[in-house]
Enzyme design. Structure first.
Site, PDB file in Angstrom:
ATOM      1  N   ARG A  75      40.638  59.586  35.392  1.00 28.23           N
ATOM      2  CA  ARG A  75      40.489  59.387  36.840  1.00 28.23           C
ATOM      3  C   ARG A  75      39.159  59.939  37.338  1.00 28.23           C
ATOM      4  O   ARG A  75      38.526  59.379  38.220  1.00 28.23           O
ATOM      5  CB  ARG A  75      41.668  60.027  37.601  1.00 28.23           C
ATOM      6  CG  ARG A  75      41.491  60.050  39.113  1.00 28.23           C
ATOM      7  CD  ARG A  75      42.799  60.210  39.885  1.00 28.23           C
ATOM      8  NE  ARG A  75      43.668  61.262  39.353  1.00 28.23           N
ATOM      9  CZ  ARG A  75      43.446  62.568  39.465  1.00 28.23           C
ATOM     10  NH1 ARG A  75      42.362  63.008  40.073  1.00 28.23           N
ATOM     11  NH2 ARG A  75      44.295  63.441  38.951  1.00 28.23           N
ATOM     12  N   TYR A 118      33.816  41.744  58.149  1.00 31.74           N
ATOM     13  CA  TYR A 118      34.873  41.246  57.270  1.00 31.74           C
ATOM     14  C   TYR A 118      36.237  41.644  57.854  1.00 31.74           C
ATOM     15  O   TYR A 118      36.451  42.807  58.197  1.00 31.74           O
ATOM     16  CB  TYR A 118      34.679  41.854  55.877  1.00 31.74           C
ATOM     17  CG  TYR A 118      35.739  41.464  54.876  1.00 31.74           C
ATOM     18  CD1 TYR A 118      35.795  40.178  54.369  1.00 31.74           C
ATOM     19  CD2 TYR A 118      36.679  42.387  54.451  1.00 31.74           C
ATOM     20  CE1 TYR A 118      36.776  39.833  53.460  1.00 31.74           C
ATOM     21  CE2 TYR A 118      37.663  42.045  53.543  1.00 31.74           C
ATOM     22  CZ  TYR A 118      37.703  40.767  53.055  1.00 31.74           C
ATOM     23  OH  TYR A 118      38.675  40.426  52.153  1.00 31.74           O
TER      24      TYR A 118
HETATM   25  C1  LIG Z   1      35.519  40.253  49.795  1.00 30.34           C
HETATM   26  C2  LIG Z   1      34.840  41.181  50.706  1.00 30.34           C
HETATM   27  C3  LIG Z   1      35.341  42.461  50.906  1.00 30.34           C
HETATM   28  C4  LIG Z   1      36.623  42.935  50.265  1.00 30.34           C
HETATM   29  O1  LIG Z   1      36.565  42.970  48.886  1.00 30.34           O
HETATM   30  P1  LIG Z   1      37.921  42.968  47.983  1.00 30.34           P
HETATM   31  O2  LIG Z   1      37.422  43.186  46.604  1.00 30.34           O
HETATM   32  O3  LIG Z   1      38.554  41.636  48.202  1.00 30.34           O
HETATM   33  O4  LIG Z   1      38.786  44.070  48.479  1.00 30.34           O
HETATM   34  C5  LIG Z   1      34.621  43.306  51.739  1.00 30.34           C
HETATM   35  N1  LIG Z   1      33.478  42.920  52.356  1.00 30.34           N
HETATM   36  C6  LIG Z   1      32.984  41.679  52.176  1.00 30.34           C
HETATM   37  C7  LIG Z   1      31.725  41.276  52.869  1.00 30.34           C
HETATM   38  C8  LIG Z   1      33.656  40.770  51.363  1.00 30.34           C
HETATM   39  O5  LIG Z   1      33.175  39.537  51.220  1.00 30.34           O
END
Ligand SMILES: *Cc1c(COP(=O)(O)O)cnc(C)c1O
Length: 382
Positions: A54, A106
C-alpha cells in the site's frame, strides 16, 4: 530525482522513463511485482526501499517516475482512478478551505464537491474559468486551491493556464490543472505556472481502454503534495501493480497515438462544421472556437476529443448516436476505438446542451470515421 533536467525528447522519455532492465533476470520489460510485503533487513531496516504494497511498489514507482518526467514535474502520486486523484487532492485540504473550480468541470468532480466535500465543510465556488475576471472575483482569503480543466469535458472550453496561475498565486492558492484531454504531448501546465497536474490516466495515458487510473504530478515539493502523499498511502486508494504496469506500457506509444488522434479530430471537426445536419462544433482547433487563440499559445495541437451540437433536439441527438456502426456508443475517451456519447443524459445538473454529442476520435482511418458519421447524419429527419 530532477526530471526537469532530462536531456531526452518526449518520445524517448515515453519509452525509457521509469524503466530499467531487471537486474535479477535481464528482462527488458519490468516484471509485475504482486508481492504485498517486502523482506526486512536483519537490523529492522528496509535498505531496498519497499515495506508494504500500500505504501510503495516497484511498478507504481516506475509509473510515478515516468509521469513526473513527461509532465515536467518532480513527483507523482498515482491512484486507483482519475476520480480518486481529484478526491484525494480535495481530502488533502483542510475542511475550512475554499476551492475555485470550473462551472463546466467534469461532472463527477461537481458531484464530489456538492455531495461529499460540502457536507464535510469545504466551501467552493464554480466559475467560468476562461473568464479571468470571474476567477479573480471568486478568490477569497481562504482559497487554497484553484482547479481548472483545459480543454474541458465535454465543452472543450479553454482556460489560460498562465493567467490563472498568476491569479491563484497572488491569492496564495495552488493551481491544479486537469490535463486529461490534452495529455503532456500537447500541453505541459507545470511549465506554464500550474503547481499540480491531475490526470485520469484511464484516458490517453493508459490509452487502450483497459485500465482505470489517476495521477497528480507536482512541479515542486510543497505542503499540499506532502499531505496528498499521506492521503494516498494511509487512505490507500492506490492502483494495483498490474494497473501500473499496463499504464506504463501504454505510455510508450502516447506521443504517436495522441498526435494521430489530434490530426484526425481536426479533419473531422472541419468536416462536421460544414455539414448541414450540424449546428455547431466545439473544438479548440477551429479558428471560430472562442478559446482558439489561447489554445494556440499554450498547446501543441488540439487533441482527439470534440463535441458537436446537432440540428434538432435530444431525441435527434440520441438517434444519431444510436446509428453509428464503427464508432461505439459508449462513455469515456482516449482509446484506439472511437466512441460517441450523448452527455446530457448521463450528467445530472450540468449545463450540457441536450443536442450535444461528444466524439472521442480513435485510431481507425479518418476516412472510415467520416463515412460512418456521414451515413448517420444524413439519415432520418433531414
Ligand atoms: C474521466 C475523467 C475523470 C475521471 O476519471 P476516472 O478514471 O473515470 O475516475 C476526471 N476528469 C476528467 C477530465 C476526465 O475526463
Amino acid at each position: 530525482m530532477a526530471p526537469h533536467a532530462t536531456p531526452f525528447s518526449l518520445e524517448t522519455e515515453a519509452i525509457h522513463s521509469g524503466r530499467r532492465i531487471d537486474p535479477a533476470t535481464g528482462a527488458l520489460t519490468e516484471p509485475i511485482h504482486l508481492s504485498t510485503t517486502f523482506e526486512r533487513d536483519g537490523d529492522g531496516g528496509y535498505a531496498r526501499g519497499y515495506v508494504y504494497g500500500r505504501s510503495g511498489n516497484p511498478n507504481r514507482d516506475a509509473l510515478e517516475t515516468a509521469l513526473a518526467t513527461l509532465e515536467k514535474g518532480t513527483a507523482t502520486a498515482t491512484f486507483a482512478s482519475g476520480s480518486a486523484a481529484t478526491f484525494s487532492l480535495l481530502q488533502a485540504l483542510s475542511p475550512d478551505a475554499h476551492v475555485v473550480a470550473p462551472l463546466s468541470v467534469y461532472f463527477g468532480v461537481q458531484q464530489m464537491l456538492r455531495d461529499i466535500f460540502a457536507p464535510w465543510g469545504l466551501s467552493y465556488t464554480l466559475v467560468d474559468t476562461p473568464d479571468l475576471g470571474a476567477v479573480a472575483e471568486a478568490l477569497r482569503p481562504n482559497t487554497r486551491l484553484v482547479l481548472i480543466e483545459t480543454p474541458s469535458n465535454p465543452q472543450l472550453a479553454v482556460t489560460d493556464i498562465r493567467a490563472v496561475a498568476d491569479l491563484a498565486h497572488q491569492a496564495n492558492a495552488y493551481l491544479a490543472c486537469d490535463n486529461t484531454i490534452a495529455s503532456p504531448v500537447l500541453q505541459t501546465p507545470l511549465t506554464l505556472g500550474a503547481d499540480l497536474v491531475i490526470h485520469a490516466t484511464t484516458k490517453y495515458l493508459a490509452g487502450h481502454g483497459d485500465v482505470i487510473g489517476g495521477a497528480v504530478v507536482t512541479r515542486e515539493p510543497n505542503p499540499l503534495f506532502d499531505q496528498l502523499r499521506l492521503v494516498q498511502t494511509i487512505g490507500g486508494v492506490v492502483p494495483s501493480p498490474f494497473d501500473c504496469w499496463l499504464t506504463l506500457r501504454g505510455l510508450q506509444t502516447l506521443p504517436l497515438r495522441v498526435r494521430a488522434q489530434a490530426q484526425a479530430a481536426q479533419a473531422i471537426a472541419i468536416w462536421l462544421a460544414q455539414h448541414p445536419a450540424v449546428e455547431q462544433v466545439l473544438y479548440p482547433g477551429l479558428p471560430e472556437h472562442p478559446g482558439h487563440g489561447v489554445a494556440q499559445k499554450q498547446m501543441q495541437g488540439y487533441g482527439g476529443l470534440l463535441s458537436f451540437l446537432v440540428k434538432g433536439d435530444q431525441e435527434r441527438a440520441m438517434a444519431i448516436a444510436a446509428k453509428t456502426s464503427l464508432i461505439a456508443r459508449a462513455t469515456s475517451f482516449g482509446s484506439p476505438h472511437s466512441s460517441i456519447e450523448h452527455r446530457a443524459s448521463i450528467e445530472q445538473g450540468t449545463q450540457t446542451a441536450p443536442n450535444l454529442l461528444r466524439l472521442s476520435v480513435g485510431l481507425e482511418h479518418v476516412d472510415d470515421l467520416i463515412a460512418d458519421l456521414d451515413q448517420v447524419l444524413n439519415s432520418g429527419v433531414n
